[in-house]
Design an enzyme around this catalytic site. Structure first.
Site, PDB file in Angstrom:
ATOM      1  N   GLY A   1       0.824  -1.262  -0.033  1.00 40.16           N
ATOM      2  CA  GLY A   1       0.190  -0.139   0.085  1.00 40.16           C
ATOM      3  C   GLY A   1       0.732   1.150  -0.029  1.00 40.16           C
TER       4      GLY A   1
ATOM      5  N   THR B   1      -2.644  -1.145   3.084  1.00 40.32           N
ATOM      6  CA  THR B   1      -3.793  -1.317   1.922  1.00 40.32           C
ATOM      7  C   THR B   1      -5.141  -0.603   2.452  1.00 40.32           C
ATOM      8  OG1 THR B   1      -4.440  -3.288   2.165  1.00 40.32           O
ATOM      9  CG2 THR B   1      -2.494  -3.122   0.754  1.00 40.32           C
TER      10      THR B   1
ATOM     11  N   LYS C   1      -7.491  -1.087   9.015  1.00 38.35           N
ATOM     12  CA  LYS C   1      -8.616  -1.480  10.106  1.00 38.35           C
ATOM     13  C   LYS C   1      -9.316  -2.752   9.859  1.00 38.35           C
ATOM     14  CE  LYS C   1     -10.246   2.741   9.821  1.00 38.35           C
ATOM     15  NZ  LYS C   1      -8.986   3.676   9.229  1.00 38.35           N
TER      16      LYS C   1
ATOM     17  N   GLY D   1      -8.854  19.305   1.812  1.00 37.58           N
ATOM     18  CA  GLY D   1      -8.410  17.967   1.938  1.00 37.58           C
ATOM     19  C   GLY D   1      -8.512  17.220   3.268  1.00 37.58           C
TER      20      GLY D   1
ATOM     21  N   GLU E   1     -12.940  13.351   2.560  1.00 33.14           N
ATOM     22  CA  GLU E   1     -12.657  12.874   1.234  1.00 33.14           C
ATOM     23  C   GLU E   1     -13.950  13.290   0.259  1.00 33.14           C
ATOM     24  OE1 GLU E   1     -10.191  10.709   0.350  1.00 33.14           O
ATOM     25  OE2 GLU E   1      -9.515  10.058   2.174  1.00 33.14           O
TER      26      GLU E   1
ATOM     27  N   LYS F   1     -12.970   1.764  14.674  1.00 38.60           N
ATOM     28  CA  LYS F   1     -11.952   1.924  15.832  1.00 38.60           C
ATOM     29  C   LYS F   1     -12.255   1.528  16.911  1.00 38.60           C
ATOM     30  CE  LYS F   1      -9.741   5.697  12.994  1.00 38.60           C
ATOM     31  NZ  LYS F   1      -9.976   7.311  12.775  1.00 38.60           N
TER      32      LYS F   1
END
EC number: 1.1.1.3
Length: 319
Positions: free
Chosen positions: A10, A80, A109, A190, A193, A208
């Site tokens: 990644g 990734t 995650k 930024g 997304e 999380k």
């Protein structure tokens, strides 16, 4: 072992930063792979050349990405993109490393939130170990703090673990702006997304806190995203924040991992309390059996910030 050989899968913000910073931590990158290519050199790749090629040509090398899994390395870095459900291909990448008796450090995650028990079973049969500090709270040492205290001595975790949602709520409160306006601003900066669903619907924060629940359960129970109660911030009107402010409070997207389960949703918190962090800052409160409440705060996202968590895990595994 003073320095480790790393294979990095990644090359997004986190993977790229791991490649850039590894040498500062005394480590050597022997393989890097993106979704379509790989660069492999048992003596250490030229990291600057590889990243320049990625920027110019969209590939990191001429090898097949799967070849990186069989390269010479001590630790596989799985960076990734996060996927849900079967958590592929990240889960299989980690499984391959463990089957080779190699360590794996995850920034992804998916495998830790969705297939925690499977990961631990693979680890039990391997000489390799897994660590995943970077999956929860970026640079903040949350998992290692739990590890140091012992999961049995921490009864609950709660806090703010999504910087995008927190930025939006902070701006709405401070400027009296509505959600759509602040979201557009966050995308321009930024901070959000182009498709912000994962962040603003609470999914990222829930993943999380699922991971924290798995860590705290310490094998007694297993949690996945399906076990979490999740509500996002998209329906919060600016007037709700104004009313909260009149009462000395504000609204934050708060997650909780307790013996009762995992939940994420907008909550009223004191405007001057520790959970009212602003901007993209994150905070986690750990309730301990003998040391009261611990507040751990810091930058919860960003390439270099999250890479520091990855590289700290590498050091823990190889020192």
């Amino acid at each position: 072992m003073t320095g480790a050989r790393l294979a990095v899968l990644g090359v997004g913000a986190v993977g790229r930063s791991v490649v850039e910073l590894a040498a500062e931590y005394g480590h050597t990158i022997t393989a890097v792979a993106d979704s379509s290519s790989a660069a492999i050199d048992a003596d250490g790749i030229d990291t600057e050349a590889v990243l320049d090629r990625k920027a110019d040509e969209g590939v990191v090398g001429d090898a097949d990405p799967d070849d990186a899994l069989d390269a010479d390395y001590d630790v596989l870095v799985e960076a990734t993109p996060t996927t849900l459900g079967d958590a592929e291909p990240g889960f299989s990448h980690v499984a391959h490393a463990l089957n080779r008796d190699k360590h794996a450090v995850l920034a992804n995650k998916g495998p830790v939130a969705e297939r925690y028990g499977d990961l631990r079973e693979l680890e039990a049969d391997s000489d390799g170990q897994i660590r995943f500090e970077a999956t929860v709270g970026g640079a903040i040492p949350i998992c290692s703090t739990i590890d140091d205290f012992g999961p049995d001595h921490i009864t609950a975790a709660r806090g703010v673990l999504n910087g995008t949602a927190n930025f939006i709520l902070s701006r709405m409160a401070a400027e009296g702006l509505d959600y759509d306006h602040v979201l557009a601003e966050a995308q321009d900066l930024g901070v959000a997304e182009a498709d912000p669903t994962f962040d603003v619907e609470g999914i990222d924060a829930a993943l999380k806190f699922v991971i924290l629940s798995n860590v705290l359960a310490d094998g007694d129970e297993e949690y996945t995203l399906d076990d979490a109660t999740v509500e996002g911030i998209t329906d919060i009107p600016g007037t709700a924040l104004e009313l909260a402010a009149e009462d000395g409070r504000t609204i934050r997207l708060i997650g909780e991992a307790t013996p009762e389960g995992v939940s994420v949703g907008p909550r009223l918190v004191p405007d001057d309390g520790p959970l009212s962090v602003t901007g993209t800052l994150n905070i986690v409160q750990l309730e301990t059996t003998h040391a009261g409440r611990l507040n751990i705060s810091g930058r919860g996202a960003g390439g270099p910030e999250t890479a520091t968590a990855v590289l700290s895990d590498v050091s823990r595994l190889t020192q």
